[in-house]
Design a protein around this motif. Structure first.
Motif, PDB file in Angstrom:
ATOM      1  N   TYR A   7      -1.320  -2.234  -3.022  1.00 55.03           N
ATOM      2  CA  TYR A   7      -0.891  -1.782  -1.703  1.00 55.03           C
ATOM      3  C   TYR A   7      -1.841  -0.678  -1.223  1.00 55.03           C
ATOM      4  O   TYR A   7      -2.525  -0.039  -2.028  1.00 55.03           O
ATOM      5  CB  TYR A   7       0.522  -1.181  -1.760  1.00 55.03           C
ATOM      6  N   THR A   8      -1.835  -0.420   0.066  1.00 53.00           N
ATOM      7  CA  THR A   8      -2.463   0.783   0.613  1.00 53.00           C
ATOM      8  C   THR A   8      -1.394   1.622   1.303  1.00 53.00           C
ATOM      9  O   THR A   8      -0.368   1.108   1.755  1.00 53.00           O
ATOM     10  CB  THR A   8      -3.585   0.458   1.616  1.00 53.00           C
ATOM     11  N   VAL A   9      -1.655   2.932   1.384  1.00 54.70           N
ATOM     12  CA  VAL A   9      -0.689   3.869   1.940  1.00 54.70           C
ATOM     13  C   VAL A   9      -1.479   5.041   2.526  1.00 54.70           C
ATOM     14  O   VAL A   9      -2.579   5.361   2.037  1.00 54.70           O
ATOM     15  CB  VAL A   9       0.284   4.343   0.821  1.00 54.70           C
ATOM     16  N   PRO A  10      -1.021   5.693   3.600  1.00 52.19           N
ATOM     17  CA  PRO A  10      -1.728   6.861   4.142  1.00 52.19           C
ATOM     18  C   PRO A  10      -1.926   7.942   3.089  1.00 52.19           C
ATOM     19  O   PRO A  10      -1.100   8.110   2.187  1.00 52.19           O
ATOM     20  CB  PRO A  10      -0.811   7.337   5.272  1.00 52.19           C
ATOM     21  N   ILE A  11      -3.002   8.675   3.200  1.00 48.69           N
ATOM     22  CA  ILE A  11      -3.382   9.638   2.176  1.00 48.69           C
ATOM     23  C   ILE A  11      -2.314  10.710   1.962  1.00 48.69           C
ATOM     24  O   ILE A  11      -2.114  11.177   0.847  1.00 48.69           O
ATOM     25  CB  ILE A  11      -4.738  10.313   2.530  1.00 48.69           C
ATOM     26  N   MET A  12      -1.565  11.093   3.006  1.00 51.49           N
ATOM     27  CA  MET A  12      -0.525  12.103   2.858  1.00 51.49           C
ATOM     28  C   MET A  12       0.816  11.495   2.475  1.00 51.49           C
ATOM     29  O   MET A  12       1.808  12.201   2.317  1.00 51.49           O
ATOM     30  CB  MET A  12      -0.374  12.915   4.145  1.00 51.49           C
ATOM     31  N   GLY A  13       0.833  10.175   2.294  1.00 53.36           N
ATOM     32  CA  GLY A  13       2.052   9.493   1.908  1.00 53.36           C
ATOM     33  C   GLY A  13       2.656   8.705   3.049  1.00 53.36           C
ATOM     34  O   GLY A  13       2.398   8.973   4.228  1.00 53.36           O
ATOM     35  N   GLY A  14       3.435   7.710   2.715  1.00 55.97           N
ATOM     36  CA  GLY A  14       4.074   6.880   3.728  1.00 55.97           C
ATOM     37  C   GLY A  14       4.580   5.603   3.107  1.00 55.97           C
ATOM     38  O   GLY A  14       4.734   5.496   1.885  1.00 55.97           O
ATOM     39  N   THR A  15       4.835   4.611   3.947  1.00 50.10           N
ATOM     40  CA  THR A  15       5.318   3.319   3.470  1.00 50.10           C
ATOM     41  C   THR A  15       4.134   2.422   3.125  1.00 50.10           C
ATOM     42  O   THR A  15       3.272   2.186   3.976  1.00 50.10           O
ATOM     43  CB  THR A  15       6.189   2.637   4.537  1.00 50.10           C
ATOM     44  N   PRO A  16       4.046   1.904   1.898  1.00 49.78           N
ATOM     45  CA  PRO A  16       2.897   1.101   1.481  1.00 49.78           C
ATOM     46  C   PRO A  16       2.798  -0.233   2.231  1.00 49.78           C
ATOM     47  O   PRO A  16       3.811  -0.833   2.602  1.00 49.78           O
ATOM     48  CB  PRO A  16       3.138   0.874  -0.017  1.00 49.78           C
ATOM     49  N   LYS A  17       1.561  -0.678   2.415  1.00 42.98           N
ATOM     50  CA  LYS A  17       1.272  -1.986   3.005  1.00 42.98           C
ATOM     51  C   LYS A  17       0.725  -2.899   1.912  1.00 42.98           C
ATOM     52  O   LYS A  17      -0.229  -2.560   1.220  1.00 42.98           O
ATOM     53  CB  LYS A  17       0.236  -1.844   4.120  1.00 42.98           C
ATOM     54  N   LYS A  18       1.323  -4.067   1.757  1.00 47.45           N
ATOM     55  CA  LYS A  18       0.935  -4.991   0.694  1.00 47.45           C
ATOM     56  C   LYS A  18      -0.399  -5.651   1.014  1.00 47.45           C
ATOM     57  O   LYS A  18      -0.606  -6.152   2.121  1.00 47.45           O
ATOM     58  CB  LYS A  18       2.027  -6.047   0.511  1.00 47.45           C
ATOM     59  N   ILE A  19      -1.296  -5.683   0.020  1.00 44.95           N
ATOM     60  CA  ILE A  19      -2.624  -6.271   0.209  1.00 44.95           C
ATOM     61  C   ILE A  19      -2.763  -7.584  -0.557  1.00 44.95           C
ATOM     62  O   ILE A  19      -3.161  -8.596   0.007  1.00 44.95           O
ATOM     63  CB  ILE A  19      -3.732  -5.281  -0.228  1.00 44.95           C
ATOM     64  N   THR A  20      -2.468  -7.585  -1.847  1.00 40.57           N
ATOM     65  CA  THR A  20      -2.560  -8.828  -2.625  1.00 40.57           C
ATOM     66  C   THR A  20      -1.191  -9.496  -2.678  1.00 40.57           C
ATOM     67  O   THR A  20      -0.192  -8.860  -2.992  1.00 40.57           O
ATOM     68  CB  THR A  20      -3.050  -8.552  -4.062  1.00 40.57           C
ATOM     69  N   GLN A  21      -1.172 -10.764  -2.394  1.00 46.39           N
ATOM     70  CA  GLN A  21       0.083 -11.507  -2.418  1.00 46.39           C
ATOM     71  C   GLN A  21       0.380 -12.065  -3.807  1.00 46.39           C
ATOM     72  O   GLN A  21       1.515 -12.423  -4.105  1.00 46.39           O
ATOM     73  CB  GLN A  21       0.028 -12.648  -1.396  1.00 46.39           C
ATOM     74  N   LYS A  22      -0.661 -12.144  -4.651  1.00 47.01           N
ATOM     75  CA  LYS A  22      -0.493 -12.689  -5.985  1.00 47.01           C
ATOM     76  C   LYS A  22      -0.455 -11.574  -7.023  1.00 47.01           C
ATOM     77  O   LYS A  22      -1.073 -10.528  -6.862  1.00 47.01           O
ATOM     78  CB  LYS A  22      -1.629 -13.670  -6.303  1.00 47.01           C
TER      79      LYS A  22
END
Length: 734
Positions: free
Chosen positions: A124-139
């Motif tokens: 996942y990726t997430v803003p550097i100061m924190g937040g809700t993660p965004k999924k990158i790999t589906q597998k």
């Protein structure tokens, strides 16, 4: 890559997410030019895998499934808010522009493997100061290791159906993954060269774990090391001169265990020479991810030491800032008798936390009050200033009755940056109403202050040792008058807050928008609570809000003190405006929803035990809650129902569904306990004890406890009472 196994030099137990116990972790920095090692930060807990921020401000490490930010000088460690992602492993990193984090989180997916935790790692990726993660790999499983210098691509190792662990890349926003290796044996640890032309990695292709290099598209694979060691995790320097890598001195095959004899070595990319830098105890968690300084002159790593039980600290913290209300006996709530300034005084004390106790380093007179809810002091995010909300003034000389104590409407500002942290009162602000709760924003120079008898929240900043009120926000509640806001607390992200409305039996969540005319506005539905809600806190992952209710339904003078039951309420906090029901069409043709767009819900409503639980502590990993029950300890000896003890109530907390399970109640000799906190390790607790009833009667202090995992379940063990003056009631841990 995360834990496939664990082989140890010592007898060390392993807990969730590969956490090692009885281990000291040391965050160190190595200077390539001078050859000097410097320890930046250490804890008697297990953390791993430092990243060095591109802006040269902090390091990122993981521990217990969570991510933490450690300031560059090691002066502070703070949690990074990652919402639901509370099972992060040691494969994390920072984007080249310093704006984002990439994490590898155990999704608990239903994948067709026996070890679900390990096999469900997803990026996942997430803003550097924190937040809700965004999924990158589906597998899954996918374990991140490299971010291309142009910021467009991620490199990782992954296991796909019917294959082995190989190197893959994927666009940073997700999409189709590309497989770069397909040789027999494990391929792991990919990291990009400074110019993005190559990818360095470790591989078993030649039959032993060695360092390799390939073109960014997977072509032209070249082996770079040829020796008897097991070599892992090559990380090229930003200046393109070297890469640093980890070598196990004993061949580990395709394994990379923790707590082994290892060396860090430097590969010269111009001469192809290898230089051993130093040997130590490390391995898994030492240098799994990129950790070079932005200028390429230094890199960070983690080394480890085994510690026995007798060597563990009493409480893992640096300092304790402690308020003592010396002129207010606990029994004054009932009989009205106090001691004047001539006999006692109110103080702020600063203690350094030593391995087995406290060392006082500073003290100053500052008026403070134990009356009302325990939330009268807050520290800013930089640790440079304290705000103390005064609710009662200092008793006059020789005062004997509580009515002689003047009401206060003052906010005091204390500067902590003097030599040896000697506090200094630098400013005072006065208000028409009594301040009841103060809280600094977790990331900004901003504080919120609630005022008794009003529906206002004041917002302010600290500028050059001065308190500056910049705005006042009025709350509304369907036409009801709001007589008291006993507690204000920020969400870990800083985007939201919560207030309890004691006179209305309500809980209200707020959205913070600095660009709006009304910077704090109601967020979602207002919740009905049990009678007299008081102190509440968000879990560290921000998903739930826990609230204590005194549950009084009659006048305090007439209440049955020992029989009253406090209530712990747990609410699922909704931080999105996406509705939880499908869209429907109304007759007008406009889009409507079956449910509200923001909907907070109650997940638990359970007894805290007989007595009065005004506050509680949540463990850093959100696994435990400990309520601080004063019972009827604060009554005069002659009063019916008087108890000689207070107690701690231990609950287990399910981080997935917000349910709590009772684990035990533990009595201790104490009166009017009003503050409790876990330490950084989550294994120790400290409790403010206003004064003792039996041993050391009349003297207050701090009680230290240990949270122990036993075969028959978790328990709390008393460890030490540190005697101080009477009136200890509130503290902040640093």
């Amino acid at each position: 890559m995360k834990y496939f196994f664990t082989t140890l030099l010592f007898v060390i137990s392993i807990s969730t997410f590969g956490q090692l116990e009885n281990v000291r972790s040391l965050l160190e920095v190595y200077d390539v030019d001078t050859g000097l090692r410097e320890t930046i930060y250490q804890e008697d807990t297990h953390f791993e895998a430092p990243n060095w921020s591109p802006n040269n401000d902090f390091f990122v490490v993981n521990g217990g499934g969570l991510l933490y930010r450690i300031l560059l000088d090691g002066s502070k460690k703070e949690l990074i808010y990652t919402d639901f992602a509370d099972k992060c492993n040691n494969d994390h990193g920072i984007s080249p522009d310093g704006q984002s984090l990439v994490i590898s989180h155990y999704d608990q997916l239903k994948v067709p493997y026996a070890d679900r935790d390990f096999r469900s790692s997803t990026i996942y990726t997430v803003p550097i100061m924190g937040g809700t993660p965004k999924k990158i790999t589906q597998k899954a499983p996918s374990f991140w290791h490299g971010w291309s210098p142009d910021g467009k691509e991620l490199a990782y190792t992954a296991l796909r159906s019917g294959g082995e662990f190989d190197i893959y890349t994927i666009p940073v926003d997700g999409g189709t993954e590309i497989r770069l290796t397909a040789s027999p044996g494990l391929d792991d640890g990919p990291d990009y060269s400074h110019d993005g032309q190559y990818i360095y990695y470790n591989s078993m292709q030649s039959g032993n774990m060695q360092i390799w290099r390939m073109d960014r598209d997977g072509g032209n694979k070249v082996q770079l090391t040829f020796d008897e060691y097991s070599n892992w995790f090559p990380h090229p320097s930003p200046d393109g001169k070297h890469f640093v890598f980890l070598s196990y001195l004993d061949n580990q095959g395709d394994k990379h265990p923790a707590m082994q004899k290892v060396a860090l070595r430097l590969y010269d990319l111009e001469t192809n020479g290898i230089k051993e830098l130093f040997r130590f105890i490390g391995g898994q968690g030492t240098i799994n991810v990129p950790s070079w300084s932005p200028d390429g002159k230094k890199f960070a790593f983690v080394s480890y030491e085994h510690i026995g039980k007798s060597d563990q600290t009493l409480f893992d913290a640096d300092k304790i800032f402690l308020l003592t209300d010396g002129d207010m006996p606990a029994t004054a709530y009932i009989d009205g008798k106090v001691q004047g300034k001539g006999k006692s005084k109110d103080v702020l004390q600063v203690f350094h936390m030593e391995k087995n106790g406290l060392q006082e380093v500073a003290s100053m007179d500052v008026s403070n009050s134990v009356r009302r809810w325990p939330n009268s002091m807050s520290m800013n995010t930089n640790g440079t200033h304290l705000l103390i909300a005064e609710q009662d003034g200092q008793a006059p000389l020789n005062a004997s009755n509580i009515n002689e104590i003047p009401k206060a409407s003052k906010l005091s500002l204390v500067n902590l940056t003097g030599t040896h942290t000697v506090p200094k009162l630098v400013d005072e602000a006065f208000f028409e109403a009594i301040p009841t709760s103060v809280g600094f924003h977790p990331h900004k120079n901003l504080f919120a202050l609630t005022l008794l008898g009003t529906d206002e929240i004041a917002l302010g900043t600290i500028e050059r040792d001065k308190i500056k009120i910049i705005d006042k926000v009025r709350l509304s509640l369907d036409g009801e008058t709001i007589p008291a806001i006993p507690h204000f607390t920020w969400h870990p992200s800083g985007e939201f807050a919560a207030v309890t409305l004691a006179g209305n039996d309500r809980l209200m969540f707020l959205k913070y928008d600095p660009t709006s005319d009304k910077k704090l506005s109601t967020w979602g539905n207002v919740l009905k609570t049990a009678p007299l809600p008081g102190v509440g806190y968000f879990t560290n992952n921000g998903r739930f809000f826990l609230l204590t209710n005194i549950n009084l339904t009659s006048d305090i003078e007439e209440a049955s003190y020992a029989d009253n039951t406090s209530i712990l309420s747990i609410y699922r906090f909704d931080d999105t405006n996406v509705p939880d029901s499908p869209r429907t069409r109304a007759d007008s043709g406009k889009e409507t929803y079956l449910s509200e767009k923001v909907k907070h819900t109650k997940t638990a409503h359970i007894s805290f035990g007989n007595g009065y639980v005004e506050t509680f502590a949540i463990s850093p990993d959100d696994s435990y809650v400990v309520g601080l029950n004063m019972k009827a300890s604060w009554l005069p000896d002659s009063y019916p129902g008087k108890t000689k003890e207070s107690s701690l109530t231990l609950f287990g907390l399910d981080k997935e569904n917000g349910k709590a399970s009772f684990l035990g109640e533990f009595d201790f000799d104490g009166t009017l306990p009003e503050c409790i906190s876990f330490d950084r390790s989550g294994k120790n607790l400290v409790v403010a004890n206003f004064n003792r009833n039996t041993t050391g009667r009349g003297k207050g202090g701090l009680d230290f406890w240990r949270l122990m995992e036993k075969p028959d379940g978790p328990t709390l063990i008393p460890r030490k009472f540190v005697q101080l003056m009477r009136g200890v009631h509130y503290f902040i841990i640093q």
